[in-house]
Design a protein around this motif. Structure first.
Motif, PDB file in Angstrom:
ATOM      1  N   LEU A 139       0.818  -1.210   0.000  1.00 42.82           N
ATOM      2  CA  LEU A 139       0.000   0.000   0.000  1.00 42.82           C
ATOM      3  C   LEU A 139       0.853   1.263   0.000  1.00 42.82           C
ATOM      4  O   LEU A 139       0.328   2.364  -0.167  1.00 42.82           O
ATOM      5  N   GLY A 140       2.144   1.124   0.247  1.00 39.48           N
ATOM      6  CA  GLY A 140       3.018   2.286   0.220  1.00 39.48           C
ATOM      7  C   GLY A 140       2.953   3.143   1.474  1.00 39.48           C
ATOM      8  O   GLY A 140       3.323   4.314   1.453  1.00 39.48           O
ATOM      9  N   ALA A 141       2.458   2.582   2.558  1.00 40.73           N
ATOM     10  CA  ALA A 141       2.535   3.240   3.863  1.00 40.73           C
ATOM     11  C   ALA A 141       2.527   2.145   4.921  1.00 40.73           C
ATOM     12  O   ALA A 141       1.991   1.068   4.683  1.00 40.73           O
ATOM     13  N   SER A 142       3.088   2.463   6.089  1.00 42.07           N
ATOM     14  CA  SER A 142       3.723   1.496   6.968  1.00 42.07           C
ATOM     15  C   SER A 142       4.901   0.906   6.232  1.00 42.07           C
ATOM     16  O   SER A 142       5.402  -0.160   6.556  1.00 42.07           O
ATOM     17  N   GLY A 143       5.325   1.592   5.214  1.00 45.21           N
ATOM     18  CA  GLY A 143       6.412   1.111   4.385  1.00 45.21           C
ATOM     19  C   GLY A 143       5.921   0.105   3.364  1.00 45.21           C
ATOM     20  O   GLY A 143       4.740  -0.211   3.268  1.00 45.21           O
ATOM     21  N   GLN A 329       4.233   9.123   0.512  1.00 43.73           N
ATOM     22  CA  GLN A 329       3.584  10.172  -0.288  1.00 43.73           C
ATOM     23  C   GLN A 329       4.545  10.967  -1.179  1.00 43.73           C
ATOM     24  O   GLN A 329       4.232  11.218  -2.346  1.00 43.73           O
ATOM     25  N   PRO A 330       5.732  11.376  -0.686  1.00 43.87           N
ATOM     26  CA  PRO A 330       6.621  12.145  -1.580  1.00 43.87           C
ATOM     27  C   PRO A 330       7.024  11.370  -2.829  1.00 43.87           C
ATOM     28  O   PRO A 330       7.080  11.937  -3.931  1.00 43.87           O
ATOM     29  N   ILE A 331       7.288  10.077  -2.671  1.00 40.14           N
ATOM     30  CA  ILE A 331       7.675   9.276  -3.831  1.00 40.14           C
ATOM     31  C   ILE A 331       6.460   8.949  -4.686  1.00 40.14           C
ATOM     32  O   ILE A 331       6.544   8.873  -5.919  1.00 40.14           O
ATOM     33  N   ALA A 332       5.311   8.770  -4.056  1.00 43.91           N
ATOM     34  CA  ALA A 332       4.083   8.523  -4.822  1.00 43.91           C
ATOM     35  C   ALA A 332       3.809   9.684  -5.779  1.00 43.91           C
ATOM     36  O   ALA A 332       3.515   9.473  -6.963  1.00 43.91           O
ATOM     37  N   PHE A 333       3.903  10.904  -5.270  1.00 43.83           N
ATOM     38  CA  PHE A 333       3.705  12.067  -6.137  1.00 43.83           C
ATOM     39  C   PHE A 333       4.748  12.101  -7.254  1.00 43.83           C
ATOM     40  O   PHE A 333       4.439  12.366  -8.418  1.00 43.83           O
ATOM     41  N   ALA A 334       6.008  11.840  -6.886  1.00 45.53           N
ATOM     42  CA  ALA A 334       7.076  11.886  -7.886  1.00 45.53           C
ATOM     43  C   ALA A 334       6.860  10.833  -8.970  1.00 45.53           C
ATOM     44  O   ALA A 334       7.084  11.095 -10.165  1.00 45.53           O
ATOM     45  N   MET A 335       6.434   9.644  -8.582  1.00 45.71           N
ATOM     46  CA  MET A 335       6.191   8.586  -9.568  1.00 45.71           C
ATOM     47  C   MET A 335       5.042   8.954 -10.503  1.00 45.71           C
ATOM     48  O   MET A 335       5.106   8.722 -11.718  1.00 45.71           O
ATOM     49  N   ASP A 336       3.985   9.525  -9.932  1.00 42.74           N
ATOM     50  CA  ASP A 336       2.860   9.937 -10.776  1.00 42.74           C
ATOM     51  C   ASP A 336       3.273  11.047 -11.737  1.00 42.74           C
ATOM     52  O   ASP A 336       2.839  11.079 -12.897  1.00 42.74           O
ATOM     53  N   ALA A 396      -1.266   6.194 -16.662  1.00 46.41           N
ATOM     54  CA  ALA A 396      -0.827   7.490 -16.121  1.00 46.41           C
ATOM     55  C   ALA A 396      -1.805   8.067 -15.104  1.00 46.41           C
ATOM     56  O   ALA A 396      -1.492   9.072 -14.458  1.00 46.41           O
ATOM     57  N   HIS A 397      -2.959   7.437 -14.933  1.00 46.94           N
ATOM     58  CA  HIS A 397      -3.870   7.908 -13.888  1.00 46.94           C
ATOM     59  C   HIS A 397      -3.131   7.886 -12.550  1.00 46.94           C
ATOM     60  O   HIS A 397      -2.522   6.881 -12.185  1.00 46.94           O
ATOM     61  N   PRO A 398      -3.137   8.974 -11.802  1.00 47.32           N
ATOM     62  CA  PRO A 398      -2.328   9.037 -10.578  1.00 47.32           C
ATOM     63  C   PRO A 398      -2.708   7.970  -9.556  1.00 47.32           C
ATOM     64  O   PRO A 398      -3.868   7.867  -9.140  1.00 47.32           O
ATOM     65  N   ALA A 399      -1.743   7.180  -9.151  1.00 44.41           N
ATOM     66  CA  ALA A 399      -1.971   6.206  -8.086  1.00 44.41           C
ATOM     67  C   ALA A 399      -2.140   6.906  -6.744  1.00 44.41           C
ATOM     68  O   ALA A 399      -2.853   6.420  -5.851  1.00 44.41           O
ATOM     69  N   SER A 400      -1.496   8.057  -6.586  1.00 39.26           N
ATOM     70  CA  SER A 400      -1.458   8.739  -5.286  1.00 39.26           C
ATOM     71  C   SER A 400      -2.782   9.382  -4.893  1.00 39.26           C
ATOM     72  O   SER A 400      -2.944   9.792  -3.743  1.00 39.26           O
ATOM     73  N   VAL A 401      -3.735   9.470  -5.811  1.00 39.82           N
ATOM     74  CA  VAL A 401      -5.030  10.051  -5.432  1.00 39.82           C
ATOM     75  C   VAL A 401      -5.914   9.021  -4.735  1.00 39.82           C
ATOM     76  O   VAL A 401      -6.996   9.343  -4.256  1.00 39.82           O
ATOM     77  N   ASP A 402      -5.439   7.786  -4.667  1.00 41.51           N
ATOM     78  CA  ASP A 402      -6.213   6.721  -4.026  1.00 41.51           C
ATOM     79  C   ASP A 402      -5.651   6.442  -2.634  1.00 41.51           C
ATOM     80  O   ASP A 402      -4.472   6.628  -2.376  1.00 41.51           O
ATOM     81  N   SER A 403      -6.502   5.996  -1.745  1.00 38.51           N
ATOM     82  CA  SER A 403      -6.082   5.524  -0.428  1.00 38.51           C
ATOM     83  C   SER A 403      -7.138   4.551   0.055  1.00 38.51           C
ATOM     84  O   SER A 403      -8.300   4.627  -0.364  1.00 38.51           O
ATOM     85  N   ASN A 409      -8.227   0.216  10.567  1.00 42.43           N
ATOM     86  CA  ASN A 409      -8.283   1.685  10.545  1.00 42.43           C
ATOM     87  C   ASN A 409      -7.197   2.374  11.352  1.00 42.43           C
ATOM     88  O   ASN A 409      -7.191   3.605  11.463  1.00 42.43           O
ATOM     89  N   GLN A 410      -6.245   1.613  11.902  1.00 41.48           N
ATOM     90  CA  GLN A 410      -5.095   2.254  12.537  1.00 41.48           C
ATOM     91  C   GLN A 410      -4.241   2.931  11.461  1.00 41.48           C
ATOM     92  O   GLN A 410      -3.721   4.025  11.672  1.00 41.48           O
ATOM     93  N   GLU A 411      -4.138   2.269  10.347  1.00 39.12           N
ATOM     94  CA  GLU A 411      -3.359   2.799   9.217  1.00 39.12           C
ATOM     95  C   GLU A 411      -4.359   3.233   8.153  1.00 39.12           C
ATOM     96  O   GLU A 411      -4.649   2.511   7.194  1.00 39.12           O
ATOM     97  N   ASP A 412      -4.902   4.430   8.344  1.00 40.37           N
ATOM     98  CA  ASP A 412      -6.101   4.834   7.605  1.00 40.37           C
ATOM     99  C   ASP A 412      -5.836   5.739   6.406  1.00 40.37           C
ATOM    100  O   ASP A 412      -6.784   6.224   5.784  1.00 40.37           O
ATOM    101  N   HIS A 413      -4.576   5.984   6.080  1.00 43.25           N
ATOM    102  CA  HIS A 413      -4.250   6.726   4.863  1.00 43.25           C
ATOM    103  C   HIS A 413      -2.935   6.203   4.314  1.00 43.25           C
ATOM    104  O   HIS A 413      -1.935   6.149   5.044  1.00 43.25           O
ATOM    105  N   VAL A 414      -2.937   5.793   3.063  1.00 43.03           N
ATOM    106  CA  VAL A 414      -1.743   5.188   2.457  1.00 43.03           C
ATOM    107  C   VAL A 414      -1.448   5.862   1.119  1.00 43.03           C
ATOM    108  O   VAL A 414      -2.308   6.531   0.545  1.00 43.03           O
ATOM    109  N   SER A 415      -0.220   5.649   0.613  1.00 42.58           N
ATOM    110  CA  SER A 415       0.246   6.433  -0.539  1.00 42.58           C
ATOM    111  C   SER A 415       0.034   5.777  -1.885  1.00 42.58           C
ATOM    112  O   SER A 415      -0.046   6.452  -2.901  1.00 42.58           O
ATOM    113  N   MET A 416       0.018   4.465  -1.941  1.00 42.95           N
ATOM    114  CA  MET A 416      -0.008   3.708  -3.199  1.00 42.95           C
ATOM    115  C   MET A 416       1.209   4.030  -4.078  1.00 42.95           C
ATOM    116  O   MET A 416       1.179   3.888  -5.291  1.00 42.95           O
ATOM    117  N   GLY A 417       2.298   4.440  -3.443  1.00 46.14           N
ATOM    118  CA  GLY A 417       3.494   4.831  -4.192  1.00 46.14           C
ATOM    119  C   GLY A 417       4.137   3.685  -4.952  1.00 46.14           C
ATOM    120  O   GLY A 417       4.728   3.885  -6.023  1.00 46.14           O
TER     121      GLY A 417
END
Length: 492
Positions: A139-143, A329-336, A396-403, A409-417
């Protein structure tokens, strides 16, 4: 030899380690930081302090306390349970990069691992033993938990590895190499898998391919210019200085250099007053792609030297802080951003292909066919390019707009990077094929114009290209030409 410090690794060094198999070592002062950090973890365990990931469960289980006698079992259980990756494995180049980036992050001295863990990572790199790591499941978060767990499995002798082009059980290769499997101690399992090394490794491999393609795209466009008697005036320096984007200025300069001395380019008014945008706006479009790639490179180099696990240990263990540096998130944006920017190289290339094959847009033989009508020539190559370009628009649809929430729900927002980095790599591979098609068509066009009139730089590239793809003298299975040319472009 590349010396790792945890602070200074750059893209060029990663390139040498990944593709030239350069060996690595760890700076002595960085290894001292590792030892100091591990000593802090040992003291935490001895003092029976409650610290997340050292003597607690993980994620939603963070409130569950673990007995001191069970902290080692806690770590191996973590690796086994989190190794849920699926799908095809990452390329070996990505697996190798993950080893390198994980080692570089852990030697910063904030993670509490032993020198032995660093040493086995370095041994895998230097002996070219690369974990088999499924691409899907992060998921690109919690690593990059699932991919990095498969990396860790190889270290403890329970996973699989690539070695000399084949896949083997990790333990078999460890025994062959005389490397003792790693036995995880307090926090080490968590330190191995909490991080962004899958998305960053995939990202840097994708970036290196994209950088190479971006340069090649300009040289290929220059040959197309000659095939279409393009107007060179559009690349004059004054135009680009007037706008002010350095990457645009640089692209125009390279185009002038590639076309210097060409007798196939024209001046405005000689044949036509203006070229179509796909020709005239090469510096503006390709230059904008370079702006995006420069941004991506900057973010990758920051992330390659970042501490991205959790918790982090400071002040010799007196301060242990749970945070969120694992969030991609920083790498997710960069990849998109890279996805969109590189896809544009194919978009504009496909339009140039159309101008090369469409008899209504040029004075060349229809579809560059040697016998129009009886033979279709490059007609369906343009179809193939159009298909790849359309596929890229979906990827090319941004992966980072999804979570999506995880761990109750402890880890309730992820990057999809990691998804973003994988899609970026797919796009780059598609772009490579589109550029191969443009080159095949452009080489055929300049043959009709007269290759002896080409510029020195474009003629040299044409001659090398003709060693890969022969002239079209009759219809043949062009799929083989496209694949061969695309493979050559990746490495030339």
């Amino acid at each position: 030899m590349v010396t790792l410090t945890g602070k200074t690794l750059n893209v060029e060094e990663v390139k040498r380690v990944i593709f030239q198999k350069e060996k690595v070592e760890v700076a002595a002062e960085s290894m001292q930081d590792v030892m100091n950090s591990h000593a802090a973890v040992e003291k935490i365990v001895q003092d029976d302090r409650t610290i997340y990931g050292i003597n607690t469960g993980f994620g939603k289980f963070s409130d569950v306390l673990i007995d001191a006698c069970d902290v080692k079992e806690l770590q191996i259980n973590l690796i086994r349970s989190h190794a849920c990756g699926v799908g095809d494995p990452f390329p070996e180049s990505v697996s190798r990069a993950m080893l390198l980036l994980r080692a570089n992050a852990l030697i910063k001295g904030f993670s509490g691992v032993r020198p032995a863990l660093i040493e086995i990572l370095v041994a895998f790199i230097n002996q070219e033993v690369h974990p088999v790591i499924p691409q899907q499941g992060s998921l690109g978060a919690s690593g990059d938990l699932a991919p990095l767990s498969h990396l860790a499995l190889a270290l403890v002798g329970e996973g699989e590895v690539f070695y000399q082009g084949e896949i083997y059980p990790s333990l078999k290769i460890l025994e062959k190499k005389g490397i003792a499997p790693l036995t995880l101690e307090a926090k080490e399992g968590l330190a191995l898998i909490n991080g962004t090394q899958a998305m960053t490794a995939m990202g840097v491999v994708a970036y290196l391919e994209a950088e190479n393609l971006a340069f090649k795209s300009e040289l290929i466009a220059a040959i197309t210019m000659e095939g279409l008697n393009g107007i060179i005036d559009a690349f004059e320096e004054e135009i680009h200085l007037a706008r002010g984007y350095q990457q645009q200025v640089d692209t125009a300069k390279r185009m002038r250099m590639f076309l210097s001395g060409s007798k196939l380019t024209t001046r405005q008014g000689e044949i036509r007053v203006q070229d179509a945008y796909s020709i005239r706006c090469i510096p503006q479009v390709h230059g904008a792609t370079w702006q995006a790639l420069d941004y991506v490179k900057e973010k990758l180099e920051i992330e390659m030297n970042a501490a991205t696990d959790n918790p982090l240990i400071f002040d010799n263990g007196n301060k242990v802080i749970s945070g969120g540096n694992f969030h991609g998130q920083p790498i997710a944006f960069a990849m998109d951003f890279m996805k969109i920017a590189v896809a544009e190289l194919a978009n504009i290339s496909e339009r140039r292909i159309e101008r090369l094959v469409n008899p209504q847009l040029n004075d060349l033989t229809p579809f560059l066919s040697p016998n129009p009508g009886l033979e279709s020539g490059a007609m369906i190559m343009q179809y193939c390019a159009a298909s790849l370009v359309s596929e890229n628009k979906t990827l090319a649809h941004p992966a980072s707009v999804d979570s999506i929430p995880s761990s109750a729900n402890q880890e309730d927002h992820v990057s999809m990077g990691t998804i973003g980095s994988r899609h970026a790599h797919q796009i780059i591979r598609n772009v490579n094929k589109v550029l191969a098609i443009e080159l095949i068509c452009a080489m055929q066009a300049v043959e009709q114009r007269g290759v002896e009139k080409m510029a020195e730089a474009t003629r040299a590239f044409y001659d090398k290209g003709r060693e890969i793809v022969p002239s079209i003298t009759k219809d043949r299975v062009f799929s083989k030409d496209i694949e061969a040319c695309a493979e050559w472009l990746k490495h030339c």
